[in-house]
Design a protein around this motif. Structure first.
Motif, PDB file in Angstrom:
ATOM      1  N   CYS A   8       8.083   4.995   9.495  1.00  0.00           N
ATOM      2  CA  CYS A   8       7.251   4.907   8.298  1.00  0.00           C
ATOM      3  C   CYS A   8       6.980   6.260   7.664  1.00  0.00           C
ATOM      4  O   CYS A   8       7.056   6.422   6.471  1.00  0.00           O
ATOM      5  N   TRP A   9       6.638   7.238   8.515  1.00  0.00           N
ATOM      6  CA  TRP A   9       6.236   8.517   7.926  1.00  0.00           C
ATOM      7  C   TRP A   9       7.412   9.322   7.435  1.00  0.00           C
ATOM      8  O   TRP A   9       7.262  10.352   6.803  1.00  0.00           O
ATOM      9  N   PRO A  64       7.354  12.280   2.278  1.00  0.00           N
ATOM     10  CA  PRO A  64       5.960  12.617   2.026  1.00  0.00           C
ATOM     11  C   PRO A  64       5.307  13.254   3.257  1.00  0.00           C
ATOM     12  O   PRO A  64       5.707  13.023   4.389  1.00  0.00           O
ATOM     13  N   ARG A  65       4.287  14.044   2.976  1.00  0.00           N
ATOM     14  CA  ARG A  65       3.542  14.688   4.052  1.00  0.00           C
ATOM     15  C   ARG A  65       2.701  13.659   4.781  1.00  0.00           C
ATOM     16  O   ARG A  65       2.022  12.836   4.175  1.00  0.00           O
ATOM     17  N   GLN A 288      -1.399   4.890  -6.206  1.00  0.00           N
ATOM     18  CA  GLN A 288       0.024   4.565  -6.282  1.00  0.00           C
ATOM     19  C   GLN A 288       0.325   3.233  -5.607  1.00  0.00           C
ATOM     20  O   GLN A 288       1.181   2.475  -6.082  1.00  0.00           O
ATOM     21  N   TYR A 289      -0.339   2.944  -4.509  1.00  0.00           N
ATOM     22  CA  TYR A 289      -0.143   1.630  -3.889  1.00  0.00           C
ATOM     23  C   TYR A 289      -0.550   0.527  -4.869  1.00  0.00           C
ATOM     24  O   TYR A 289       0.211  -0.416  -5.102  1.00  0.00           O
ATOM     25  N   GLY A 290      -1.734   0.646  -5.447  1.00  0.00           N
ATOM     26  CA  GLY A 290      -2.195  -0.376  -6.384  1.00  0.00           C
ATOM     27  C   GLY A 290      -1.314  -0.493  -7.608  1.00  0.00           C
ATOM     28  O   GLY A 290      -1.036  -1.597  -8.088  1.00  0.00           O
ATOM     29  N   LYS A 291      -0.842   0.648  -8.108  1.00  0.00           N
ATOM     30  CA  LYS A 291       0.030   0.631  -9.286  1.00  0.00           C
ATOM     31  C   LYS A 291       1.326  -0.113  -9.005  1.00  0.00           C
ATOM     32  O   LYS A 291       1.731  -0.999  -9.770  1.00  0.00           O
ATOM     33  N   VAL A 382       4.837   0.356  -0.158  1.00  0.00           N
ATOM     34  CA  VAL A 382       4.865   0.495   1.300  1.00  0.00           C
ATOM     35  C   VAL A 382       4.973   1.967   1.693  1.00  0.00           C
ATOM     36  O   VAL A 382       4.277   2.441   2.606  1.00  0.00           O
ATOM     37  N   ARG A 383       5.828   2.698   1.006  1.00  0.00           N
ATOM     38  CA  ARG A 383       5.992   4.125   1.311  1.00  0.00           C
ATOM     39  C   ARG A 383       4.675   4.868   1.148  1.00  0.00           C
ATOM     40  O   ARG A 383       4.315   5.721   1.972  1.00  0.00           O
TER      41      ARG A 383
END
Length: 409
Positions: A8-9, A64-65, A288-291, A382-383
């Motif tokens: 995932c990360w 992503p960090r 960003q998740y909601g968007k 998800v990302r």
């Protein structure tokens, strides 16, 4: 969509191509860039670029960090699996148990008729999709932020309620604008009580939501959720227009989709993050998740307008075409059937336009292309949320993306 947590990360998309997509570079919105700033500190949606991509697009690698100590990675592998992912609805059920009762208290007035109008859609039969996302995001953020407890803060609970009130008020006004007579399987407010009273009822719900928002006592949250109402109005005006150029047309469609649907979810998620965490990067993850989930939700809704029967949807099928709206399936189909271009420009107003456009969409791969686009917005959601500390609520938000894609009403 579920994958082992150890991936995932480092989530990335490489060499992920789709032929015959379109010459709209719509997937550039899947980058990790946030919205750009506008006056007053509010946020503006980053729109896709419109350069031609020769019917093929390759997704860039994202790395992503991670936002928690690396030592915690060892214990995360077992959480993120198909068998362990929590059902979002059951996980949020306790927090939403009194949602509609709380809304009715906010809307209480002595006048029986106005009270009946305002309570009409708050009958507990709605999906409560938006407040469910808000409470799950709030709990996930509370855990991520090392809050003393995972329980919702009073302000976070209020944001979930306000999100449902704003959404419902927008439905009341939309039904007046569209002249709709069916909503959620029953007659609309404007059909039952008339347009004037419906408009006033929607205004009253918005005013009650504004008062509840003010009581939270956080000026940043007030500003963030006020942006939603502006976006709803701007989105409605955008829906009334169209673009001659095909590239601009798809950009216009996605921008309108953000403003009318995704802005409420994105900014509500941002609001609950502001109440528990001061890190702007965490705020952006929530936004960003909601968007991305919000845009995917609307894309699937546009697909269902062509694939689901009216009885299942709770509203007439082909409703968008009858309203003169060219949604994703139509815009993709226009690549294969250029005849649709003139129909789009006259908003399907000539006799037989709706029927012909419907047939063109079914004969094209417009539905499949739109579904494919929705999946990639969900992948980006998800990302983003996978960057948070593992928790049942975070994993429920991941599972929710798959439910968005597979819903049939």
């Amino acid at each position: 969509m579920a994958v082992p947590w150890r991936h995932c990360w480092r989530w990335s998309i490489t060499n992920c191509t789709k032929t015959r997509l379109s010459n709209y570079a719509v997937f550039s919105t899947l980058s990790s860039r946030g919205p750009g700033p506008i006056a007053g500190g509010a946020q503006q949606e980053v729109l896709p670029s419109t350069h031609p991509v020769n019917f093929k697009y390759t997704f860039p690698r994202h790395k992503p960090r991670q936002l928690w100590p690396a030592s915690q990675l060892r214990c995360c592998k077992k959480i993120h699996s198909d068998t362990k992912l929590k059902d979002p609805f059951s996980l949020a059920q306790k927090d939403l148990a009194h949602l509609y009762d709380d809304i009715k208290k906010e809307l209480y007035v002595s006048g029986a008729e106005l009270r009946s109008l305002c309570d009409y859609y708050f009958d507990g039969k709605g999906k409560a999709f938006r407040p469910m996302i808000v409470v799950l995001m709030a709990r996930a953020l509370n855990i991520h932020s090392n809050s003393k407890g995972t329980d919702l803060l009073p302000g976070q609970r209020s944001v979930a309620m306000i999100a449902e009130m704003i959404h419902t008020a927008s439905l009341v006004h939309d039904d007046v604008i569209d002249g709709s007579d069916q909503r959620r399987g029953k007659n609309t407010i404007n059909d039952m009580w008339g347009e004037r009273k419906a408009i006033l009822a929607g205004d009253f719900i918005l005013s009650a939501a504004s008062m509840a928002l003010a009581r939270i006592g956080n000026t940043t949250v007030v500003s963030v959720l006020s942006q939603v109402i502006e976006d709803l109005v701007r989105g409605e005006f955008m829906q009334m227009g169209s673009k001659e150029n095909e590239n601009e047309r798809f950009k216009h469609y996605l921008d309108k989709t953000f403003k009318k649907t995704a802005s409420l979810i994105a900014n509500s998620c941002r609001a609950v993050s502001i109440l528990v965490n001061s890190d702007p990067e965490v705020h952006e993850i929530a936004f960003q998740y909601g968007k991305n989930v919000g845009i995917a939700f609307q894309l699937v809704d546009d697909v269902l307008d062509f694939t689901a029967c009216a009885a299942h949807l709770g509203k007439p099928s082909a409703a968008d075409l009858k309203l003169g709206l060219a949604t994703g399936p139509v815009l993709f189909a226009c690549q294969q059937f250029p005849e649709l271009h003139s129909m789009i420009m006259r908003r399907f107003s000539s006799q037989g336009d709706v029927e012909r456009a419907w047939q063109y969409v079914l004969e094209s791969d417009g539905v499949e292309q739109t579904s494919y686009l929705a999946r990639h917005y969900c992948d980006e959601a998800v990302r983003q949320v996978s960057r948070l500390r593992p928790s049942p609520e975070r994993d429920a938000l991941i599972r929710l993306t798959e439910m968005v894609l597979t819903r049939d009403k």
